[in-house]
Design a protein around this motif. Sequence first.
Motif: not given
Lengths: 122, 488
Positions: B279-280, B283, B298, B301-302, B305, B308-309
């Motif tokens: 995921v990391r 992204v 975009q 948001i990324l 994200t 968060g990761i």
Amino acid sequence: MKKKILVVDDETYISLMVSGRLKANGFEVVTANDGQMGYEKTLAEKPDLVLLDIMMPGVDGYECLRMIKTNAETAAIPVMMLSAKAQQADLAKAREVGASGFITKPFKADEMLAQIREVLAV
Amino acid sequence: MSEIENQAIRVLLIEDDTDDAVVIQEIIAEFKRPKFEFNYRKNLKEGLEFFLRKEVDVVLLDLSLPDCRGLRTFHKIQEAGPEVPIIILSGFESDEMAIQAVGEGAQDYLVKSTINGSMLFRVLRYAIERQRAAKRIYAAEEKYRTVFENSAVGITVVDGQGQIISWNKFCEDLLGMNREDLYQKHVQTLYPAEEWQKLCDCKIRQKGNQEHFDTKMFRKNATAVDVDISISVLKDIDGNITGSIGIFRDITERKRLERMKDEFISTVSHELRTPMTIVREGVSQVLDGILGEITDDQRQILEITLEGIDRLSRIINDLLDISKLDAGRVELKKERGDLKEVFEHVGASFQPAFENKGLKWICDFPQEKYEYSFDRDKIIQVLTNLIGNALKFTDKGSIAVRLTEEPDGVVCSVEDTGPGIASDDLKHVFDRFSQFGRVYGPGEKGTGLGLAISKVLVEMHGGKIWAESQLGQGTKFFFSLPKIAENG
């Protein structure tokens, strides 16, 4: 000439991600999805660097590293571990068997690239 | 008023000389409080009969009786009732036999020609009081012996030279040993060499207190068993160390569960890290534009994200850390070093962040050097955590670090000019997953484990950690490290 890196990981998506990142940064990439194949491709491809996962079914990363380091044909090829195992003991063991570095998953691309470039001296 | 004053004391006099008996009877009749009940027999046979038939509190005994003479007289009565005090009546000032009887358990002896009221009263009372005290001691000892023998823990008692002098049944069972293996053997023989070294390193006898830790002990068949042991030093009335007591339990099962837990956490962490990596990196590659241009929305948001990761990743690392600390599987690699250098090293890594936020970085190290014994990596971890917290919550002003030497060690502090912590929250600041009060701005978020980990790490060094804060006044975190011991 492009430097060639062999990515050995049993997780296809990890291989895909790592390869994508390396290619985007000007490296040539080959992959293998277990330790045995990793060793064979190291022999066949003679990459400039091997990025090696530790926990893999069959021949694991440590064993693959040992095979690479004990064969005179491949012993000089630098190997960096790329693993989710990140405890002190793992790092120490990898170093003992002859790893040139240790990248923990999840990695930050910048840091991974910096380490790779340092080992390759590029 | 003592128990003795409430009831009549039953005295049995065994004496063949009637004149002496009358004198003693008259003296005893004068006693008012407590009352004495006087009984008199002329020879050993009658005396013994009475003694066995009736309850007697104390015996006054002449050793020269018509039917028995000498120490044998004393022995006969003593055998008939070992718990009843016996006072020997002697004919002479220095009667060797009377003294010998005292040596063998008679409470006292009196020279008949010198007996007077106060003397007899005192001797009788003391004899009974002493006997009662002895009974109480016996009862107390009996109680502790029962606890000792029937405890479901192994117990060994070791003398000043380290020799095992006493142990209980459970110890024999747990170690599979018997008297031959234990009695007067040096306690060192019960431990594998490296465990004995650890025990010696604790310097329990020098410190003179109690220590509790996990170790291994040998079984008879030379296999080792995991135990937790608590060792207490024994001292005499002057405070001199006379030995020690070790109380230990088999913790094989606990160790097995701990290993399972560790393996489980380790496996779960590994399993989580692999998809997180995917995921990391996925992204990141989109964010880095490897796969084409992205819009600002975009991008925003990324970026969130990705934060968060990264936070998830830190939580996993901290969980692994704390589970290892809990299991006692983290060992400090202590070395002598300069704390000032460590503070400067950690401070330097934060410089860009301080500059970013416009914070002033203050170092207050009045001395040239602060030499202490510590695990460098672990102290860096603690300091990084404290400074990281200060940075996170401070938007303007300064972050100051200080080193203050005190008689028994050094106090390190990290002080910020942030919003402070409410006193109710301050109490829980070192609890796990306690995140409160402070409002988060953008930037790296915590795991709620950093301070809990720091606390364990500082305590492993023999230090303390604490915080002081008031709302609106900033927060100060302190931790102390002990002085380097004289001998190491």
